[in-house]
Design a protein around this motif. Sequence first.
Motif, PDB file in Angstrom:
ATOM      1  N   ARG A  90       0.832  -1.215   0.000  1.00 16.88           N
ATOM      2  CA  ARG A  90       0.000   0.000   0.000  1.00 16.88           C
ATOM      3  C   ARG A  90       0.862   1.259   0.000  1.00 16.88           C
ATOM      4  O   ARG A  90       0.540   2.235  -0.681  1.00 16.88           O
ATOM      5  CB  ARG A  90      -0.926  -0.014   1.222  1.00 16.88           C
ATOM      6  N   GLU A  91       1.970   1.260   0.733  1.00 14.38           N
ATOM      7  CA  GLU A  91       2.848   2.430   0.781  1.00 14.38           C
ATOM      8  C   GLU A  91       3.482   2.694  -0.580  1.00 14.38           C
ATOM      9  O   GLU A  91       3.640   3.835  -0.993  1.00 14.38           O
ATOM     10  CB  GLU A  91       3.937   2.258   1.843  1.00 14.38           C
ATOM     11  N   GLN A  92       3.857   1.618  -1.281  1.00 14.29           N
ATOM     12  CA  GLN A  92       4.435   1.774  -2.606  1.00 14.29           C
ATOM     13  C   GLN A  92       3.438   2.405  -3.573  1.00 14.29           C
ATOM     14  O   GLN A  92       3.797   3.246  -4.392  1.00 14.29           O
ATOM     15  CB  GLN A  92       4.893   0.422  -3.159  1.00 14.29           C
ATOM     16  N   ILE A  93       2.193   2.011  -3.460  1.00  8.22           N
ATOM     17  CA  ILE A  93       1.157   2.565  -4.322  1.00  8.22           C
ATOM     18  C   ILE A  93       0.971   4.051  -4.029  1.00  8.22           C
ATOM     19  O   ILE A  93       0.850   4.872  -4.947  1.00  8.22           O
ATOM     20  CB  ILE A  93      -0.168   1.790  -4.146  1.00  8.22           C
ATOM     21  N   GLU A  94       0.987   4.423  -2.759  1.00 10.62           N
ATOM     22  CA  GLU A  94       0.830   5.832  -2.393  1.00 10.62           C
ATOM     23  C   GLU A  94       2.018   6.666  -2.883  1.00 10.62           C
ATOM     24  O   GLU A  94       1.840   7.792  -3.358  1.00 10.62           O
ATOM     25  CB  GLU A  94       0.677   5.971  -0.875  1.00 10.62           C
ATOM     26  N   ILE A  95       3.214   6.111  -2.778  1.00  5.85           N
ATOM     27  CA  ILE A  95       4.408   6.813  -3.272  1.00  5.85           C
ATOM     28  C   ILE A  95       4.313   6.991  -4.780  1.00  5.85           C
ATOM     29  O   ILE A  95       4.598   8.071  -5.303  1.00  5.85           O
ATOM     30  CB  ILE A  95       5.691   6.048  -2.879  1.00  5.85           C
ATOM     31  N   ALA A  96       3.895   5.959  -5.483  1.00  4.33           N
ATOM     32  CA  ALA A  96       3.763   6.041  -6.941  1.00  4.33           C
ATOM     33  C   ALA A  96       2.730   7.094  -7.335  1.00  4.33           C
ATOM     34  O   ALA A  96       2.951   7.880  -8.266  1.00  4.33           O
ATOM     35  CB  ALA A  96       3.381   4.686  -7.512  1.00  4.33           C
ATOM     36  N   LYS A  97       1.613   7.154  -6.627  1.00  5.26           N
ATOM     37  CA  LYS A  97       0.585   8.151  -6.925  1.00  5.26           C
ATOM     38  C   LYS A  97       1.113   9.564  -6.681  1.00  5.26           C
ATOM     39  O   LYS A  97       0.801  10.481  -7.430  1.00  5.26           O
ATOM     40  CB  LYS A  97      -0.661   7.907  -6.078  1.00  5.26           C
ATOM     41  N   TYR A  98       1.892   9.729  -5.617  1.00  3.49           N
ATOM     42  CA  TYR A  98       2.472  11.041  -5.318  1.00  3.49           C
ATOM     43  C   TYR A  98       3.343  11.517  -6.481  1.00  3.49           C
ATOM     44  O   TYR A  98       3.230  12.654  -6.930  1.00  3.49           O
ATOM     45  CB  TYR A  98       3.298  10.959  -4.028  1.00  3.49           C
ATOM     46  N   TYR A  99       4.199  10.639  -6.978  1.00  2.00           N
ATOM     47  CA  TYR A  99       5.111  11.020  -8.058  1.00  2.00           C
ATOM     48  C   TYR A  99       4.395  11.166  -9.397  1.00  2.00           C
ATOM     49  O   TYR A  99       4.860  11.895 -10.264  1.00  2.00           O
ATOM     50  CB  TYR A  99       6.283  10.041  -8.154  1.00  2.00           C
ATOM     51  N   GLU A 100       3.278  10.487  -9.579  1.00  2.00           N
ATOM     52  CA  GLU A 100       2.510  10.646 -10.804  1.00  2.00           C
ATOM     53  C   GLU A 100       1.860  12.019 -10.887  1.00  2.00           C
ATOM     54  O   GLU A 100       1.665  12.552 -11.966  1.00  2.00           O
ATOM     55  CB  GLU A 100       1.427   9.566 -10.900  1.00  2.00           C
ATOM     56  N   HIS A 101       1.519  12.589  -9.737  1.00  3.49           N
ATOM     57  CA  HIS A 101       0.839  13.883  -9.711  1.00  3.49           C
ATOM     58  C   HIS A 101       1.787  15.078  -9.717  1.00  3.49           C
ATOM     59  O   HIS A 101       1.335  16.212  -9.764  1.00  3.49           O
ATOM     60  CB  HIS A 101      -0.098  13.968  -8.505  1.00  3.49           C
TER      61      HIS A 101
END
Length: 110
Positions: free
Chosen positions: A70-81
């Motif tokens: 879940r943390e990896q997904i949140e980090i990926a979303k942060y960098y996508e935005h």
Amino acid sequence: MDFKRVKTDTVAVTRNIHKIMEPTGNIYESVAILSKRANQISLEIKEELNSKIAEFAVPNDNLEEVFENREQIEIAKYYEHLPKPTLIAVHEFLNDQVYFRNPHAESQEL
């Protein structure tokens, strides 16, 4: 540098070519400066992302065990935005936040 705090556009917009050309007097030199700065920003973001992802790395190289963290997904979303590195570079360039010099022009002046 926290690129999320940079107040710039997140999508490409039409720019005035004369404003981009103004600091250097040459559009090609300005574009070269922008591309180098965008590459620097891209590398900084990539290193930061890799260091955060490395925290979640599993020491086993087992391809059968693919699980999403879940943390990896949140980090990926942060960098996508985040705004794209080119948009950040243009913003910095137009606001005189980029240092540049032309050694060839300096040697001709002497």
